[in-house]
Design an enzyme around this catalytic site. Structure first.
Site, short mmCIF file in Angstrom:
data_model
loop_
_atom_site.label_atom_id
_atom_site.label_comp_id
_atom_site.label_asym_id
_atom_site.label_seq_id
_atom_site.Cartn_x
_atom_site.Cartn_y
_atom_site.Cartn_z
N HIS A 34 2.00 5.25 8.98
CA HIS A 34 3.30 4.57 9.12
C HIS A 34 4.22 5.02 7.98
CE1 HIS A 34 1.79 2.01 5.92
NE2 HIS A 34 0.75 1.65 6.67
N GLY A 36 4.94 3.82 5.21
CA GLY A 36 4.35 3.72 3.87
C GLY A 36 3.61 5.01 3.52
N HIS A 37 2.76 5.46 4.44
CA HIS A 37 2.05 6.72 4.22
C HIS A 37 3.05 7.89 4.09
CE1 HIS A 37 -1.03 4.43 6.73
NE2 HIS A 37 -1.71 4.68 5.63
N MET A 183 4.53 -2.77 4.64
CA MET A 183 3.94 -2.06 5.79
C MET A 183 2.44 -1.88 5.60
SD MET A 183 6.62 0.77 6.98
CE MET A 183 8.29 0.31 7.38
P1 AMP Z 1 -4.63 3.41 3.95
O1 AMP Z 1 -4.48 4.33 5.09
O2 AMP Z 1 -4.33 1.99 4.26
O3 AMP Z 1 -5.94 3.59 3.21
O4 AMP Z 1 -3.52 3.84 2.92
C1 AMP Z 1 -3.44 5.15 2.43
C2 AMP Z 1 -2.50 5.18 1.25
O5 AMP Z 1 -1.21 4.75 1.68
C3 AMP Z 1 -2.93 4.23 0.13
O6 AMP Z 1 -2.71 4.87 -1.12
C4 AMP Z 1 -2.01 3.06 0.32
O7 AMP Z 1 -1.75 2.34 -0.87
C5 AMP Z 1 -0.76 3.73 0.83
N1 AMP Z 1 0.09 2.77 1.54
C6 AMP Z 1 -0.26 2.01 2.61
N2 AMP Z 1 0.75 1.19 2.96
C7 AMP Z 1 1.77 1.45 2.10
C8 AMP Z 1 3.08 0.93 1.93
N3 AMP Z 1 3.57 -0.02 2.71
N4 AMP Z 1 3.86 1.44 0.95
C9 AMP Z 1 3.37 2.42 0.12
N5 AMP Z 1 2.15 2.94 0.22
C10 AMP Z 1 1.34 2.47 1.19
#
Ligand code: AMP
Length: 279
Positions: A34, A36-37, A183
């Protein structure tokens, strides 16, 4: 964009580009990408010669009974996003090939049992074991993590420093929906009024920031006020905690740098959020 499934091929790819003197930016993810990623991906794209995105739903970081089986998976959609973002390689190893059979655990002791580690005691060891492996295989110059998972970011920085892994761990700001909800891939679990009740996390944090600005120094008063708001929205609180941003040690009295971190369940969905607390 190359899609790489084996650790050996990934390591070979990295060795080649590093031997040409090129820098690699790595963005580790569990997919279901999304905005965020994408913010991490865009930053990594700008700051490095080559961009590697890993997609791996890491079984080691889920406890029995958590959402490993139903965690959202959409590889096709993710690959469209990573190609558009200009990734040079996507490392998407098979579960069996990347997190089965090993008996070695990388554990950042102490911090791994605080905050989220209290209710998820094996979670961070699962994260650090797999991220250490990613660092070994991809050999990135820089790796990008979101402040959304603030405790994870602090723990990974400590792990890289302790193990003398030559990588710069870069923290990136939280990306939010227009109404303030951070997100998360897990937001898609929210049903009915859970989506609006989930906003009480962000509201609580904003209230905490207001209280700190107004001069309230005892963190217990601020934490209790946030807890009241979460209770009113019918959330099940895991923790509301004001901590030092580098050590995650609890702070009783606000004077220097501080971070407020919140975790709570909305229905069955566990959400986290955090922000800086300025005095
Ligand atoms: P995940 O796929 O949930 O393991 O997240 C992968 C990376 O994306 C991790 O470093 C998370 O902290 C980062 N991440 C997930 N959501 C957000 C967000 N809303 N804003 C910034 N970074 C994010």
């Amino acid at each position: 964009m190359e899609i790489i499934r084996s650790a050996e091929t990934m390591a070979e790819w990295s060795r080649k580009v590093r031997s040409e003197g090129k820098s690699i930016g790595l963005v580790p993810t569990m997919g279901a990408l999304h905005e965020g990623h994408i913010s991490l991906i865009n930053r990594a794209r700008q700051e490095n010669d080559l961009l590697v995105i890993s997609i791996f739903v890491n079984p080691l970081q889920f406890s029995p009974g958590e959402d490993y089986d139903r965690y959202p998976r959409d590889e096709e959609g993710d690959l469209t996003i990573t190609a558009k973002a200009g990734a040079d390689a996507v490392f998407a190893p098979d579960t069996a090939g990347f997190a089965e059979g090993e008996v070695t655990v990388v554990s950042v002791q102490g911090m791994n049992k605080l905050l989220c580690g209290e209710s998820r005691p094996t979670h961070f060891d699962g994260v650090t074991t797999v991220v250490a492996k990613l660092f070994n295989v991809v050999a990135p110059s820089r790796a990008y993590f979101g402040e959304k998972d603030f405790q994870q970011l602090v723990i990974i920085k400590k792990m890289a420093a302790d193990l003398r892994i030559p990588v710069e761990v870069v923290g990136c700001p939280i990306i939010r929906e227009s109404d303030g909800l951070a997100m998360s891939s897990r937001n898609r679990y929210l049903e009915g009024d859970e989506r609006s009740r989930a906003l009480s996390l962000r509201r609580g944090i904003l209230e905490a920031q207001r209280m700190a600005k107004e001069g309230i120094r005892e963190t217990i008063s601020i934490e209790n006020s946030v807890k009241r708001g979460l209770n009113e929205a019918n959330l099940t609180i895991d923790y509301v905690s004001i901590c030092h941003p580098d050590t995650l040690d609890k702070i009783d009295h606000l004077e220097g740098p501080a971070r407020i971190l919140v975790a709570a369940k909305v229905g069955k969905t566990r959400l986290i959020d955090n922000d800086k607390l300025e005095v």
